[in-house]
Motif scaffolding. Structure first.
Motif, PDB file in Angstrom:
ATOM      1  N   VAL A  25       0.848  -1.188   0.000  1.00 52.81           N
ATOM      2  CA  VAL A  25       0.000   0.000   0.000  1.00 52.81           C
ATOM      3  C   VAL A  25       0.884   1.238   0.000  1.00 52.81           C
ATOM      4  O   VAL A  25       1.943   1.273   0.644  1.00 52.81           O
ATOM      5  N   ASP A  26       0.500   2.264  -0.774  1.00 53.70           N
ATOM      6  CA  ASP A  26       1.200   3.555  -0.749  1.00 53.70           C
ATOM      7  C   ASP A  26       0.692   4.338   0.451  1.00 53.70           C
ATOM      8  O   ASP A  26      -0.514   4.656   0.533  1.00 53.70           O
ATOM      9  N   ALA A  27       1.600   4.649   1.393  1.00 50.17           N
ATOM     10  CA  ALA A  27       1.161   5.262   2.641  1.00 50.17           C
ATOM     11  C   ALA A  27       2.188   6.254   3.150  1.00 50.17           C
ATOM     12  O   ALA A  27       3.354   6.238   2.766  1.00 50.17           O
ATOM     13  N   THR A  28       1.709   7.145   4.022  1.00 45.77           N
ATOM     14  CA  THR A  28       2.568   8.074   4.752  1.00 45.77           C
ATOM     15  C   THR A  28       2.151   8.030   6.221  1.00 45.77           C
ATOM     16  O   THR A  28       0.973   8.257   6.537  1.00 45.77           O
ATOM     17  N   PRO A  29       3.075   7.704   7.144  1.00 45.46           N
ATOM     18  CA  PRO A  29       4.461   7.261   6.892  1.00 45.46           C
ATOM     19  C   PRO A  29       4.482   5.780   6.501  1.00 45.46           C
ATOM     20  O   PRO A  29       3.780   4.965   7.094  1.00 45.46           O
TER      21      PRO A  29
END
Length: 947
Positions: free
Chosen positions: A341-345
């Motif tokens: 998954v593309d996530a921050t952080p």
């Protein structure tokens, strides 16, 4: 003969100049105050008319000046900034000889408010007997020219020579101008108010500026602490409160919040030391800085990193046993499921795996990898070892943040004997090559016809250096259909489609290619073809590009009608030959076609002569001394005079308000125009200050060419500098300028522009000649003017090259004459001053008149003998009331002593001359003749497009 002349350039200025001086022979320095308007004009001469280009060095003239030059004779910069100072170049080029370049240096003057900071040190002296405390008051300012510093304690000036307890010096390696006041071994009297005053000595009317600081025994630098940790992680939609508490510092520090690298969000609220962010979004993340300043010591700073959690684009991969080089699921072999998954952080993402809804824990057959080293960072994997029938199930990957509310994504992967199979990529029949006309829309298709699950398709250009139309290297299409709009020829080429490495089997990618061909639409081409009558003309239409290359048809038309001719050879260049006669002038078209469309070459064929080209920089007309009239020397060249039949004369029309006031034929008397040679004709009896439209057309033995026009008007600036007489008819007022140091300005006006509600019983009705159109200069005495307010009008600078008259008779004398009007019971004073320019300008009163002088214009004479370059200053002083308008007109400055009845001074506006339209001249006779030899004109045109 007057031949074509190379370009010549001169820079003149207007606007709010503080000072203009000559630095050397080739350059002038223009001094201007920051925020004022800079106006530079490049006066160019030469024929043909030169093209003007402005460039500069040392700074930028506008936001885009360094990237894009300014092509305009006038360069105008409003609100000039300090970085816009530098050397400006005006380059004039007309293709004849070497381009002319002139430069002027613009010096922008400014003075900022100084910044005063205080620094303290404590050091041991002579062991431990006592301590010495030293204070440094540092005053810094940005200015041009360099500022002068003055230090004061209270109201008393601090002088180093008179106080052993202070030291004043300039430190090294400082930004801006800095002066330091050092207080050594603080004494009780040193606790006081200190002022740093800076001055640029009133250049450009810039006033002195100062800053003060109160030094006490409690003075101390700021200290702060934050209410949060260095890093704050929140969910989107949460409110964030950041407090920067001041724990020390006197005077009380000021707290400022900022953000790096961008500005504070628009929704941010700052209340003293507190920063409030409501309902944060991912765009609000970044580093926030709290700074406390009280100008004592160094500012106190704290930083906090605000991280707003985000999560998107959850993908999966199915990797069969890579050790066995397998592309399918097989029992007894290994299988790996991966989840990203593309996530921050990214490093705070928590992955949880489920099998048929039950959590998965590490075992001999199921191995969990929180961070798979074989995959992209932040990827979790579940390895199934030695797959059994019991391992066929639905596996779920759930991604979330620990402690987060609502941020969670889930993907399900069904693993069974018939749910996973390798993909098969296919291009539909006929879809390997797709053709589209330029500007149209097209769809490229590449389908996954088999395979489970079906991955998305990634499109890219087959040539690796080419980008997709979106500007990216790849484009993803869930259904395998790439849709392109407004297709251009640079989109043509091979496109590669391939299966994506995610949301399916992680195996060798399947690939295919689709060729896109773009056929080019028609484009128009126009050529102006001129020839003498009864010559052979050849028109050619050359096909430069064609796709497809085979031509299908060639047709010729004249004035829209088809020309009958044998079927042309489609492999040769289309060509049409004919003898030009007065009956077959007109528009010719060659229409060339292929399967993509038709391209047209258009020719305008005629024996009509080319237009005349005005010599644009004809010297301004000289005022005729008898009457209110002027003459104009019209000059022009003939473009390609030998291209058509012999030019025997010109029609000239002079118009005012679209009405002819003069129409006549100029007879060349058998002399033909030559290329590049000027032709002149004087137009007389033109009224001052009216402007006129002049129209000119060449005449041949067969036809008359098109008219070209220009506007001519009387301009006094150059006339005044040459003949020293100015009636203020030109809005440039002969180079006169308003003095920036006075209270108000002189106003230019005539009878037609007077305010109908103006004060009665004061000021002139018309200029001194009595004409309604004539202008004059006056001072308006109505409110808000007060008694004693002054307005000064400055003449141009006259450079006196010789300070002695003939035979050593002393300085060269000059006669200054002018008309003045001083009517009204509140008339103040009109002074004439002589300003001599040297190291410092010196003004001296040479003429004075006060009070009511009657209703008529009066003439004044005075002799001057300046000792160097000089200006004449007209100073109007407002009287006791509003009936105090003073006016001047027809100013003249001539070499030699004044003579009563001086014709130069009285020239200009004494008579009236009406211009009566002349009768139309007869039409020129038509002369028919044939050339003794055959002549041929070849005209080539090009058909672009056809691709």
């Amino acid at each position: 003969k007057l031949q074509v002349s190379p370009a010549n350039a001169q820079i003149v200025h207007s606007g709010a100049a503080c000072n203009v001086k000559d630095d050397n022979i080739s350059e002038r320095i223009y001094t201007i105050k920051e925020g004022d308007t800079l106006v530079l004009q490049c006066i160019v001469k030469g024929h043909p008319r030169p093209q003007v280009r402005w460039t500069k060095t040392a700074g930028s003239a506008s936001d885009k000046f360094q990237e894009t030059s300014i092509y305009n004779e006038t360069l105008r910069i409003e609100g000039i900034h300090r970085v816009q100072g530098g050397r400006y170049y005006c380059k004039a080029d007309n293709g004849v000889g070497v381009a002319a370049i002139k430069s002027i240096r613009v010096d922008v003057q400014y003075l900022d408010i100084p910044v005063l900071t205080v620094h303290q040190t404590i050091s041991d002296v002579r062991g431990s007997y006592y301590q010495e405390k030293t204070v440094f008051l540092r005053c810094t300012v940005n200015s041009n020219p360099p500022a002068r510093f003055i230090w004061k304690r209270g109201s008393m000036l601090i002088e180093q020579s008179k106080d052993n307890g202070v030291d004043i010096y300039e430190p090294l390696y400082t930004q801006g101008e800095t002066k330091v006041l050092k207080l050594k071994n603080l004494r009780p009297k040193d606790f006081a108010d200190y002022a740093c005053q800076v001055s640029v000595r009133n250049v450009c009317s810039i006033e002195d500026k100062s800053v003060t600081f109160k030094l006490t025994n409690a003075t101390s630098p700021p200290m702060i602490r934050l209410s949060v940790n260095d890093t704050v992680v929140v969910d989107p939609g949460q409110d964030v409160l950041l407090t920067c508490e001041v724990i020390a510092g006197f005077p009380l520090p000021t707290v400022v919040w900022s953000r790096y690298p961008s500005l504070l969000p628009l929704s941010a609220q700052v209340r003293g030391p507190t920063l409030f962010l409501r309902a944060v979004t991912p765009a609000d993340g970044g580093f926030y800085n709290c700074t406390a300043v009280n100008n004592v010591g160094n500012p106190a700073r704290k930083n906090v990193n605000l991280v707003v959690r985000t999560m998107s684009n959850l993908t999966f991969q199915i990797t069969p046993d890579s050790n066995k080089d397998s592309e399918s699921i097989q029992m007894g072999r290994d299988l790996k499921l991966s989840c990203h998954v593309d996530a921050t952080p990214q490093d705070k993402v928590n992955y949880t795996w489920y099998k048929n809804g039950a959590p998965v824990f590490n075992s001999d057959s199921l191995i969990l990898l929180r961070s798979d080293p074989d995959m992209a960072p932040g990827t979790s994997s579940l390895e199934i070892v030695d797959m059994k029938f019991r391992d066929l199930a639905t596996y779920s990957c759930v991604a979330n943040f620990l402690g987060s509310r609502g941020l969670e994504l889930r993907v399900d992967v069904n693993i069974s004997q018939n749910s996973v199979s390798p993909p098969v990529l296919s291009v539909p029949p006929g879809g390997q090559v797709v053709s589209v006309r330029e500007g149209g829309n097209v769809e490229l298709v590449c389908l996954v016809v088999d395979g489970k699950p079906r991955p998305p398709i990634l499109w890219s250009r087959a040539e690796k250096d080419l980008l997709m139309p979106s500007g990216r290297t790849t484009m993803e299409t869930p259904d395998g259909r790439l849709r392109l709009k407004n297709v251009s020829r640079d989109m043509m080429g091979a496109y590669r489609c391939q299966t994506a490495p995610y949301n399916g089997l992680n195996i060798k990618r399947r690939e295919a290619q689709v060729q896109l061909n773009v056929t080019q639409p028609t484009t128009m081409f126009f050529q102006d073809a001129r020839s003498r009558n009864y010559q052979m003309v050849t028109l050619r239409c050359t096909v430069m590009r064609s796709n497809p290359p085979r031509l299908t048809d060639i047709r010729w038309f004249r004035n829209g009608d088809s020309i009958r001719m044998p079927m042309p050879d489609l492999k040769e260049t289309p060509e049409l030959k004919f003898k030009l006669e007065p009956t077959n002038n007109g528009s010719y078209e060659c229409r060339v076609s292929n399967s993509a469309g038709t391209s047209t070459c258009t020719f305008n064929v005629s024996a009509q002569p080319y237009n005349a080209e005005f010599y644009f920089d004809t010297p301004n007309p000289v005022r005729i001394l008898k009457g209110n009239n002027y003459s104009y020397n019209l000059q022009w060249t003939q473009r390609d005079p030998e291209a058509t039949d012999r030019i025997i004369g010109y029609w000239v029309n002079v118009r005012k308000n679209k009405q002819n006031v003069l129409s006549k034929q100029i007879d060349l008397k058998g002399k033909e125009p030559e290329k590049g040679v000027l032709i002149s004709h004087a137009i007389s009896d033109l009224k001052i200050p009216l402007s006129y439209e002049v129209r000119l057309a060449p005449i041949t033995t067969y036809s008359t060419g098109d008219y070209v026009s220009r506007i001519i008007q009387y301009s006094e600036r150059e006339s005044y500098l040459k003949y020293h007489v100015c009636g203020f008819e030109d809005d440039r007022i002969c180079g006169f300028s308003q003095d920036r140091s006075d209270i108000f300005d002189w106003t230019r006006q005539n009878h037609l522009t007077q305010n109908p509600k103006r004060s009665a019983n004061t000021g002139p009705e018309t200029d001194r000649s009595g004409t309604k159109e004539g202008y004059y200069m006056y001072i308006e005495a109505s409110r808000p003017r007060l008694q004693g307010d002054k307005a000064r009008l400055l003449s141009p600078l006259f450079n006196v090259t010789s300070v002695r008259g003939p035979k050593g008779s002393g300085r060269v004398p000059y006669c200054v004459s002018f008309y003045y009007h001083m009517k009204g019971k509140h008339i103040g004073t009109l002074n004439v001053l002589l300003r001599v320019r040297s190291i410092a300008s010196v003004d001296s009163v040479v003429w004075i008149k006060s009070g009511h002088q009657g209703p008529d214009w009066r003439k004044a004479f005075l002799d001057i003998s300046p000792s160097g370059p000089f200006q004449i200053v007209f100073e109007g002083i407002r009287g006791t009331g509003f009936e105090g308008d003073i006016a001047i007109d027809d100013v003249s400055i001539t070499v030699g002593k004044c003579k009563q009845g001086n014709t130069v001074a009285s020239a200009g506006k004494t008579g009236k001359i009406d211009i009566n339209p002349q009768r139309n001249p007869k039409k020129p006779n038509v002369i028919n003749f044939r050339h003794p030899h055959t002549h041929t004109l070849f005209v080539n045109a090009v058909a672009f497009g056809l691709k």
